[in-house]
Scaffold this active site. Structure first.
Site, PDB file in Angstrom:
ATOM      1  CE1 TYR A 191     -51.730  -9.810  53.110  1.00 48.46           C
ATOM      2  CE2 TYR A 191     -51.679 -12.109  53.782  1.00 48.46           C
ATOM      3  CZ  TYR A 191     -51.211 -11.087  52.980  1.00 48.46           C
ATOM      4  OH  TYR A 191     -50.240 -11.351  52.042  1.00 48.46           O
ATOM      5  CB  VAL A 261     -49.094 -15.943  44.433  1.00 44.15           C
ATOM      6  CG1 VAL A 261     -47.719 -15.500  44.867  1.00 44.15           C
ATOM      7  CG2 VAL A 261     -50.087 -15.919  45.557  1.00 44.15           C
TER       8      VAL A 261
END
Ligand SMILES: NC(=O)CC[C@H](N)C(=O)O
Length: 309
Positions: A191, A261
């Site tokens: 991830y 982000v």
């Protein structure tokens, strides 16, 4: 219709001059170094023409935008069984929220909040070594962007691995409900690394073209996913792509989109264009401040909102 090159140039000029730039994410220390004055945009129209402006060739960390592509891969692997492991409703909560997971017994609301994307990553990992799963994801990005140089920023991945305590909490919590099958460290490793893929706006807009063309990759003429699946991925982007800012993004921009982000936003005008914008400063919901404003200008001037002109 106005000339797209002119619109993109004017948007780039306006964004370069604006003083309100949002706040660069610093909870992943390596992202805090990025210059908030950057702004890039690339638009690939349905006929393949590209209009680009500003820092469209500068690499940035795609972060959660990778979740669109991992969702695509996981659906390809296990199909609709994926929806036993993750929901598809907007969360109305921040992207790294923990409370909802407890109420819903470890099943994340959707594949685009962190918990959901970690569960999706776990599906891709099952039956593979972490290195193989990551290679699969990276090769998919290289294939879609028609660029074999796309790679992972190891510094960003390492930075997040050192500080990703909340994601660890989410993953262990899901593990306790059996939603995560693999060792948590392996799943998180994959991830963090796919979030750390570095791309520029042109590569990202190119990679997303299959979602403009009902699942077809215009470079090969073959389908990456079925038309039905492309439509559904777009639907999830529209409802969940900007976390608790998804309603506002639909209201202002009116396109399926996914933010990260790192300050990137990928958006799809179905049948018309694949779009990537990047400006590192974020708003309170963790979405690119100027990226959203740029997309709002673009869809208004081109009449591209899925809700009408
Ligand atoms: N919104 C995001 O881009 C979050 C992705 C980031 N890697 C995280 O897990 O926190």
């Amino acid at each position: 219709m106005p000339d797209l090159d002119t619109v993109v140039r004017e948007i780039s000029e306006e964004m370069a001059a604006r003083a309100d730039r949002g706040t660069v994410a610093d909870y992943i220390p390596e992202l805090a170094h990025v210059d908030p004055n950057r702004f890039g945009i690339a638009v690939v129209q349905a006929d393949g023409r590209i209009s680009a402006g500003g820092d469209s060739e500068v690499l940035f960390s795609i972060q959660s935008i990778s979740k669109v592509f991992t969702l695509t891969l996981a659906l390809g692997m296990i199909g609709d069984r994926l929806w036993r492991r993750v929901g598809r409703e907007p969360s109305g909560n921040p992207f790294n929220s923990i409370v909802q997971l407890e109420r819903e017994r470890g099943v994340p609301r959707n594949p685009f909040i962190n918990a959901g994307a970690i569960a999706v990553t776990d599906v891709i990992l099952s039956g593979h070594e972490p290195r193989e799963a990551l290679g699969e994801i990276l090769r998919f990005m290289q294939f879609l962007s028609k660029d074999p140089t796309v790679t992972i920023d190891e510094k960003v991945a390492a930075s997040e691995r050192r500080t990703g305590f909340r994601n660890s909490a989410l993953a262990y919590y899901m593990k306790s409900f059996g939603v995560i099958e693999n060792p948590v460290d392996y799943t998180l490793g994959v991830y963090f690394h796919h979030c750390a893929i570095a791309m520029n706006c042109r590569q990202l807009a190119t990679a997303g073209q299959f979602l403009v063309h009902n699942g077809m990759n215009p470079a090969t003429g073959f389908n990456v996913v079925s038309p039905e699946r492309a439509r559904r991925i777009n639907a999830i982007m529209l409802t969940c792509g900007h976390y608790d800012g998804s309603g506002d993004f639909a209201y202002r921009v009116g396109l399926p989109g996914k933010s990260g982000v790192g300050g990137g936003i990928f958006a799809v005008a179905p049948g018309k264009a694949s779009i990537a914008v990047w400006s590192p400063g974020l708003d309170a919901a963790g979405n690119s401040h100027l990226g959203r404003i740029a997309l709002e200008r673009l869809t208004q001037r081109m009449g591209w909102s899925v809700f009408g002109v």
